[in-house]
Design an enzyme around this catalytic site. Structure first.
Site, PDB file in Angstrom:
ATOM      1  N   HIS A   1     -25.451  46.441  10.076  1.00 30.54           N
ATOM      2  CA  HIS A   1     -24.882  47.785  10.293  1.00 30.54           C
ATOM      3  C   HIS A   1     -24.725  48.584   8.995  1.00 30.54           C
ATOM      4  O   HIS A   1     -24.392  49.772   9.047  1.00 30.54           O
ATOM      5  CB  HIS A   1     -23.513  47.692  10.980  1.00 30.54           C
TER       6      HIS A   1
ATOM      7  N   ASP B   1     -29.268  40.617  17.643  1.00 27.78           N
ATOM      8  CA  ASP B   1     -27.827  40.851  17.789  1.00 27.78           C
ATOM      9  C   ASP B   1     -27.613  41.840  18.947  1.00 27.78           C
ATOM     10  O   ASP B   1     -28.432  42.725  19.174  1.00 27.78           O
ATOM     11  CB  ASP B   1     -27.277  41.442  16.486  1.00 27.78           C
TER      12      ASP B   1
ATOM     13  N   HIS C   1     -25.591  44.244  19.215  1.00 30.49           N
ATOM     14  CA  HIS C   1     -25.381  45.616  18.729  1.00 30.49           C
ATOM     15  C   HIS C   1     -26.641  46.099  18.022  1.00 30.49           C
ATOM     16  O   HIS C   1     -27.329  45.314  17.370  1.00 30.49           O
ATOM     17  CB  HIS C   1     -24.196  45.668  17.758  1.00 30.49           C
TER      18      HIS C   1
ATOM     19  N   ASP D   1     -24.038  37.471  19.677  1.00 28.90           N
ATOM     20  CA  ASP D   1     -23.047  38.137  20.523  1.00 28.90           C
ATOM     21  C   ASP D   1     -23.620  38.689  21.834  1.00 28.90           C
ATOM     22  O   ASP D   1     -22.900  39.322  22.603  1.00 28.90           O
ATOM     23  CB  ASP D   1     -22.301  39.237  19.737  1.00 28.90           C
TER      24      ASP D   1
END
Ligand SMILES: [Zn+2]
Length: 308
Positions: free
Chosen positions: A122, A159, A161, A243
């Site tokens: 991120h 991931d 996200h 996740d």
């Protein structure tokens, strides 16, 4: 050939406030789960400043150094905190990703897993966010291109996200194919199909909430693998976040531990076909401690299988 496990105790010194999902216990659980495995264990060096400056401006580094607390916590954004151990941990995390590239490209090991925190995908060019400070995977890709002289690197981010930071850092890099799957809608909100990079070298694969392994396998088989095959990478870098697991508290995809193992095995087979099996994997998210440990173990077991 073997699989390297690259990590450092400093990665346990990045502390977050009580109840924060990106916690020290994540890495402790992973290291415990990997203990019985036959791995070449390597201590992560601090990253060289030159490697950071390939992707982040010097102002980013300065801002983090000046924000860094000598005690307690400093809050960088809604969910990103620094503690006194954070910068060392972040330097070791990025250093682990770089060392992994050096070992794999140098033929010391077949593939490598960097068990690190803070995560990286991120972190944008000038912005630490979403628990991330430096773009570990993008930094590893740039190191492979610039330092080792590779011409094509694929970065695969599973991931849950969206890897907005990796996308930002690789947006105009024609030598890097960035393939990413993410739940949509979900924080950080980016990752639409039409976000495809300056050279059309970014493939976003949004997945609907409550979808599971079948939808993931269809997306990777139908879209990701053909793109990677056509790109002919000389190295595959994985942003390995766990996740998307059905037990994860931060998202609502329903992947199983076996789904992560399947995806890893498929990427290993692609690497074998395209780039002498060269894979570097770096840890990103995963917040249910048991699911994280089991899925990571399954991921690393597939790397080991591919290396032997
Ligand atoms: Zn995540």
């Amino acid at each position: 050939m073997t699989t390297a496990l690259i990590t450092h105790a400093d990665c346990l010194r990045h502390e977050t406030p009580e109840g924060h999902p990106e916690q020290v216990a994540r890495l402790e659980h992973i290291l415990h789960a990997l203990e019985p495995l036959d791995l070449k264990r390597v201590s992560a060096p601090m990253v060289a400043e030159d490697d950071i400056l390939r992707i982040h401006p010097v102002d980013h580094l300065r801002a983090l150094r000046s924000a860094h607390p000598s005690e307690g916590y400093v809050q960088i954004d809604g969910d990103t905190f620094m503690s006194p151990g954070t910068l060392d941990a972040a330097f070791r995390a990025a250093g682990a990703a770089v060392r992994a590239v050096d070992m794999v490209l140098g033929g010391e090991v077949q593939n490598a897993f960097a068990a690190i925190r803070p995560p990286g995908h991120h972190a944008e060019t000038e912005t630490a966010m979403g628990f991330c400070f430096f773009g570990n995977a993008a930094l590893a890709a740039k190191h492979a291109l610039e330092h080792h002289g590779l011409n094509r690197v694929a970065v695969v981010d599973f991931d849950v996200h969206h890897g907005n930071g990796s996308q930002d850092l690789l947006w105009d890099e024609p030598r890097a194919l960035f393939v990413t799957s993410q739940q949509m809608p979900l924080w950080p909100g980016s990752g639409r199909v039409d976000e495809d990079g300056v050279h059309g070298q970014i493939l976003n694969m949004p997945l609907p909430p409550e979808s599971g392994g079948a939808e993931m396998r269809a997306a990777y088989t139908g879209q990701a693998f053909p793109r990677i095959r056509a790109f002919k990478p000389e190295l595959i870098i994985i942003s390995a976040g766990f996740d998307a697991h059905r037990d994860d508290p931060l998202a609502s995809l329903n992947w199983s531990t076996e789904d992560f193992a399947w995806l890893t095995a498929e990427l290993c087979a692609l690497a074998e076909e395209l780039c002498q099996g060269r894979i570097v994997s770096t840890l990103e998210g995963g917040y249910d401690l048991n699911a994280l440990a089991q899925a990571t173990r399954g991921h690393v077991e597939e790397l080991i299988k591919a290396a032997t």
